[in-house]
Design a protein around this motif. Structure first.
Motif, short mmCIF file in Angstrom:
data_model
loop_
_atom_site.label_atom_id
_atom_site.label_comp_id
_atom_site.label_asym_id
_atom_site.label_seq_id
_atom_site.Cartn_x
_atom_site.Cartn_y
_atom_site.Cartn_z
N ARG A 24 0.84 -1.20 0.00
CA ARG A 24 0.00 0.00 0.00
C ARG A 24 0.88 1.25 0.00
N ALA A 25 1.94 1.25 0.77
CA ALA A 25 2.85 2.40 0.81
C ALA A 25 3.56 2.57 -0.52
N THR A 26 3.93 1.47 -1.15
CA THR A 26 4.60 1.55 -2.45
C THR A 26 3.67 2.12 -3.50
N ARG A 27 2.41 1.70 -3.49
CA ARG A 27 1.44 2.24 -4.46
C ARG A 27 1.27 3.74 -4.27
N ALA A 28 1.24 4.19 -3.04
CA ALA A 28 1.08 5.62 -2.76
C ALA A 28 2.28 6.40 -3.28
N GLU A 29 3.48 5.84 -3.15
CA GLU A 29 4.69 6.50 -3.62
C GLU A 29 4.71 6.57 -5.15
N VAL A 30 4.17 5.58 -5.82
CA VAL A 30 4.16 5.55 -7.28
C VAL A 30 3.10 6.50 -7.83
N ALA A 31 1.98 6.65 -7.14
CA ALA A 31 0.89 7.49 -7.64
C ALA A 31 1.29 8.97 -7.67
N GLU A 32 2.09 9.41 -6.72
CA GLU A 32 2.46 10.82 -6.67
C GLU A 32 3.29 11.25 -7.89
N PRO A 33 4.35 10.53 -8.27
CA PRO A 33 5.09 10.94 -9.48
C PRO A 33 4.24 10.89 -10.74
N ARG A 35 1.09 11.72 -10.99
CA ARG A 35 0.36 12.99 -11.03
C ARG A 35 1.29 14.11 -11.47
N ASP A 36 2.52 14.09 -10.97
CA ASP A 36 3.48 15.13 -11.33
C ASP A 36 3.78 15.08 -12.82
N VAL A 37 3.95 13.90 -13.38
CA VAL A 37 4.24 13.75 -14.80
C VAL A 37 3.05 14.24 -15.62
N GLY A 38 1.85 13.95 -15.17
CA GLY A 38 0.66 14.43 -15.88
C GLY A 38 0.60 15.96 -15.90
N GLY A 39 0.94 16.58 -14.80
CA GLY A 39 0.97 18.04 -14.75
C GLY A 39 2.03 18.62 -15.66
N ARG A 43 1.65 21.20 -18.96
CA ARG A 43 2.42 22.44 -19.07
C ARG A 43 3.26 22.47 -20.34
N MET A 44 3.84 21.32 -20.70
CA MET A 44 4.62 21.25 -21.94
C MET A 44 3.74 21.49 -23.16
N ALA A 45 2.53 20.93 -23.16
CA ALA A 45 1.61 21.12 -24.28
C ALA A 45 1.26 22.60 -24.42
N ARG A 46 1.07 23.27 -23.32
CA ARG A 46 0.76 24.70 -23.37
C ARG A 46 1.93 25.48 -23.95
N LEU A 47 3.14 25.16 -23.50
CA LEU A 47 4.33 25.85 -24.02
C LEU A 47 4.52 25.57 -25.51
N GLU A 48 4.26 24.34 -25.94
CA GLU A 48 4.39 24.03 -27.35
C GLU A 48 3.41 24.87 -28.18
N GLY A 49 2.19 25.03 -27.68
CA GLY A 49 1.22 25.85 -28.38
C GLY A 49 1.67 27.30 -28.46
N LEU A 50 2.21 27.81 -27.36
CA LEU A 50 2.70 29.19 -27.37
C LEU A 50 3.86 29.36 -28.34
N LEU A 51 4.77 28.40 -28.38
CA LEU A 51 5.90 28.48 -29.31
C LEU A 51 5.45 28.40 -30.76
N GLU A 52 4.45 27.59 -31.04
CA GLU A 52 3.93 27.53 -32.41
C GLU A 52 3.33 28.88 -32.81
N GLY A 53 2.59 29.50 -31.90
CA GLY A 53 2.03 30.81 -32.18
C GLY A 53 3.11 31.85 -32.39
#
Length: 65
Positions: A24-33, A35-39, A43-53
């Motif tokens: 259970r502790a290992t699953r909790a440790e894996v879930a946090e990164p 979420r971070d990767v998803g965020g 953010r990268m997709a937003r920056l890519e859109g800005l750079l294209e513009g």
């Protein structure tokens, strides 16, 4: 029942509990990164859109509406 089988069962139950708590502790440790990767992905997709513009603005292209 003699004390030996009771002790064996008690140790088995205790080890099972320790293993479940560890998983259970290992699953909790894996879930946090994850979420971070998803965020970061958003953010990268937003920056890519800005750079294209910006690239289109520098090149003088018209934005299709």
């Amino acid at each position: 029942m003699s004390p030996e089988p009771i002790a064996v069962l008690a140790v088995g139950v205790a080890l099972g509990g320790v293993m479940l708590a560890g998983q259970r502790a290992t699953r909790a440790e894996v879930a946090e990164p994850r979420r971070d990767v998803g965020g970061l992905r958003e953010r990268m997709a937003r920056l890519e859109g800005l750079l294209e513009g910006l690239r289109d603005a520098i090149a003088g292209r018209q934005v299709a509406e």
